[in-house]
Scaffold this motif. Sequence first.
Motif, PDB file in Angstrom:
ATOM      1  N   PHE A 121      49.954  42.026  42.277  1.00  0.00           N
ATOM      2  CA  PHE A 121      48.765  42.959  42.803  1.00  0.00           C
ATOM      3  C   PHE A 121      49.470  44.304  42.838  1.00  0.00           C
ATOM      4  O   PHE A 121      48.546  45.261  42.737  1.00  0.00           O
ATOM      5  CB  PHE A 121      48.646  42.539  44.133  1.00  0.00           C
ATOM      6  N   ARG A 122      50.681  44.559  43.108  1.00  0.00           N
ATOM      7  CA  ARG A 122      51.272  45.979  43.187  1.00  0.00           C
ATOM      8  C   ARG A 122      51.103  46.441  41.778  1.00  0.00           C
ATOM      9  O   ARG A 122      50.699  47.809  41.597  1.00  0.00           O
ATOM     10  CB  ARG A 122      52.651  45.931  43.541  1.00  0.00           C
ATOM     11  N   VAL A 181      44.668  36.370  41.663  1.00  0.00           N
ATOM     12  CA  VAL A 181      45.227  37.840  41.318  1.00  0.00           C
ATOM     13  C   VAL A 181      45.729  38.107  40.018  1.00  0.00           C
ATOM     14  O   VAL A 181      45.433  39.217  39.330  1.00  0.00           O
ATOM     15  CB  VAL A 181      46.391  38.107  42.506  1.00  0.00           C
ATOM     16  N   PHE A 182      45.842  37.188  39.336  1.00  0.00           N
ATOM     17  CA  PHE A 182      46.327  37.266  37.996  1.00  0.00           C
ATOM     18  C   PHE A 182      45.148  37.351  36.780  1.00  0.00           C
ATOM     19  O   PHE A 182      45.184  38.390  35.855  1.00  0.00           O
ATOM     20  CB  PHE A 182      47.225  36.246  37.413  1.00  0.00           C
ATOM     21  N   THR A 183      44.049  36.481  37.111  1.00  0.00           N
ATOM     22  CA  THR A 183      43.125  36.505  36.226  1.00  0.00           C
ATOM     23  C   THR A 183      41.952  37.398  36.503  1.00  0.00           C
ATOM     24  O   THR A 183      41.155  37.813  35.580  1.00  0.00           O
ATOM     25  CB  THR A 183      42.592  35.038  36.027  1.00  0.00           C
ATOM     26  N   ARG A 184      41.964  37.719  37.679  1.00  0.00           N
ATOM     27  CA  ARG A 184      40.903  38.649  38.285  1.00  0.00           C
ATOM     28  C   ARG A 184      39.357  38.005  37.873  1.00  0.00           C
ATOM     29  O   ARG A 184      38.412  39.011  38.043  1.00  0.00           O
ATOM     30  CB  ARG A 184      40.918  40.063  37.619  1.00  0.00           C
ATOM     31  N   ASN A 185      39.504  36.845  37.971  1.00  0.00           N
ATOM     32  CA  ASN A 185      38.004  36.214  37.512  1.00  0.00           C
ATOM     33  C   ASN A 185      38.019  34.822  38.535  1.00  0.00           C
ATOM     34  O   ASN A 185      38.874  34.037  38.244  1.00  0.00           O
ATOM     35  CB  ASN A 185      37.825  36.021  36.153  1.00  0.00           C
ATOM     36  N   PHE A 233      38.534  42.763  42.289  1.00  0.00           N
ATOM     37  CA  PHE A 233      38.573  43.482  40.993  1.00  0.00           C
ATOM     38  C   PHE A 233      37.112  43.349  40.432  1.00  0.00           C
ATOM     39  O   PHE A 233      36.652  44.316  39.595  1.00  0.00           O
ATOM     40  CB  PHE A 233      39.439  42.920  40.011  1.00  0.00           C
ATOM     41  N   THR A 234      36.446  42.320  40.272  1.00  0.00           N
ATOM     42  CA  THR A 234      35.077  41.970  39.923  1.00  0.00           C
ATOM     43  C   THR A 234      33.754  43.172  40.479  1.00  0.00           C
ATOM     44  O   THR A 234      33.244  43.844  39.702  1.00  0.00           O
ATOM     45  CB  THR A 234      34.574  40.740  40.134  1.00  0.00           C
ATOM     46  N   GLN A 235      34.225  43.376  41.829  1.00  0.00           N
ATOM     47  CA  GLN A 235      33.213  44.277  42.484  1.00  0.00           C
ATOM     48  C   GLN A 235      34.092  45.703  42.646  1.00  0.00           C
ATOM     49  O   GLN A 235      33.084  46.506  43.263  1.00  0.00           O
ATOM     50  CB  GLN A 235      33.116  43.901  43.913  1.00  0.00           C
ATOM     51  N   ARG A 236      35.061  46.004  42.023  1.00  0.00           N
ATOM     52  CA  ARG A 236      35.654  47.474  41.815  1.00  0.00           C
ATOM     53  C   ARG A 236      35.890  47.811  43.300  1.00  0.00           C
ATOM     54  O   ARG A 236      35.533  48.940  43.359  1.00  0.00           O
ATOM     55  CB  ARG A 236      34.752  48.137  40.889  1.00  0.00           C
ATOM     56  N   VAL A 266      48.615  28.340  44.753  1.00  0.00           N
ATOM     57  CA  VAL A 266      48.553  28.497  43.321  1.00  0.00           C
ATOM     58  C   VAL A 266      46.982  28.969  42.952  1.00  0.00           C
ATOM     59  O   VAL A 266      46.911  29.887  41.885  1.00  0.00           O
ATOM     60  CB  VAL A 266      48.550  26.979  42.583  1.00  0.00           C
ATOM     61  N   VAL A 267      46.195  28.797  43.743  1.00  0.00           N
ATOM     62  CA  VAL A 267      44.694  29.179  43.669  1.00  0.00           C
ATOM     63  C   VAL A 267      44.720  30.846  43.720  1.00  0.00           C
ATOM     64  O   VAL A 267      44.157  31.466  43.046  1.00  0.00           O
ATOM     65  CB  VAL A 267      43.800  28.852  44.655  1.00  0.00           C
TER      66      VAL A 267
END
Length: 381
Positions: A374-375, A286-290, A179-182, A280-281
């Motif tokens: 993710f979906r 996938v939830f925070t995108r960071n 997500f960071t790198q789009r 967990v990681v």
Amino acid sequence: MYKHECYKIFTRKSSYVVFALVLALMVYAERVPADWNMASDIYEELYEELGGPVSEEKESYVREQMEASDAQELGIYTEEDRIAGEVYYLVSLAGLGLQENTARQNELKEQMDRLSASRYDYRVAEKELGMLKEVESSYGFYIVQAWLGMFHFIEPFFSVILLAILILIGLSPVFADEFTQRTTGLILATKNGKRHLVTAKLMAAVTYIVTIFLSLHVFNFILQLNKYGGIQGWNAPIQSLKTASPYSNYFNSPFAWEVWQFYAVTLSVQFFGSVAFALVVLSASVFTRNALVTFFVSGVVLGLPRVMNVIGSEYQWAHFLTSFSYMETLRIERLFSSFNAYNVLGQPILYPVLQVIIYTIISVCLIGFIYRVFRKHQVSY
């Protein structure tokens, strides 16, 4: 796609830097050479005489030797004297352990006589009594120094933290970087998108854990093999894993396993805990995108129960929360050090068994959560 995900995980330089530091710390911890060539001969001689399950004859002999040693005037204290004193102590301790086992069995039998067979307390006592009977012959003197060194790497808090850091550094960016790198939209537009991407990432994450897990334990095995020249005591009972340190104290363990069997069990449970924590990681990633946020959120999940137990040690809920935490699953020691069972639908379930069941359920839920989140990201991206 799986190979590409592995490539992205295994080419992160930060993981190699931390891994190298961990190996260096392991070597540093073993920097003091054990003069085992001389000591092993002394241990062997004493083992020929006092090794194996404890008996009244051995206890009597050890008591006489200790009394004679105390009666002697102070003189030169040799290495042979030190080792002999250690062995005499272990034999006498084994005798005490056998007495405590017998006393506990009698106590449980009396308790069962007063209880109805339909009560939960009766089932718990019956289960503990059965386990204690199986370890009656497990108390004695065995040469297990090399195995102690291998178990010492599994259990200490510091070693668990190092393993957790390797997992955090290697897996925090797995989803977040997309997500960071789009690059998510581009990947999902291909024929290998959708669920295949999540599956490939999960498989790559497990591959990473297998690699670092096996590498660390194989490296520690080599260190101990080099230090002691062998792994004698592989068939000794785990009750012989008794030291003055706070780790590897399984003297009161109710499990009738040999050392090699117990080592396989502890490695399996710790690997299971590593995979459970990795999920967990990945869920946070996938939830925070960071990646940075993932690192700290997952670290809090790992360490918060222990902090809460320290702050609220007088509360039962804090102790319960710590007992069933990711930290305890990774650390292993408290799972097997003593008899501990919990009431599940009227049946006593052993602590380590319940721990694995709980985290299996949580892990399955987290896998579903990862696919679902993710979906949703895919649709809204």
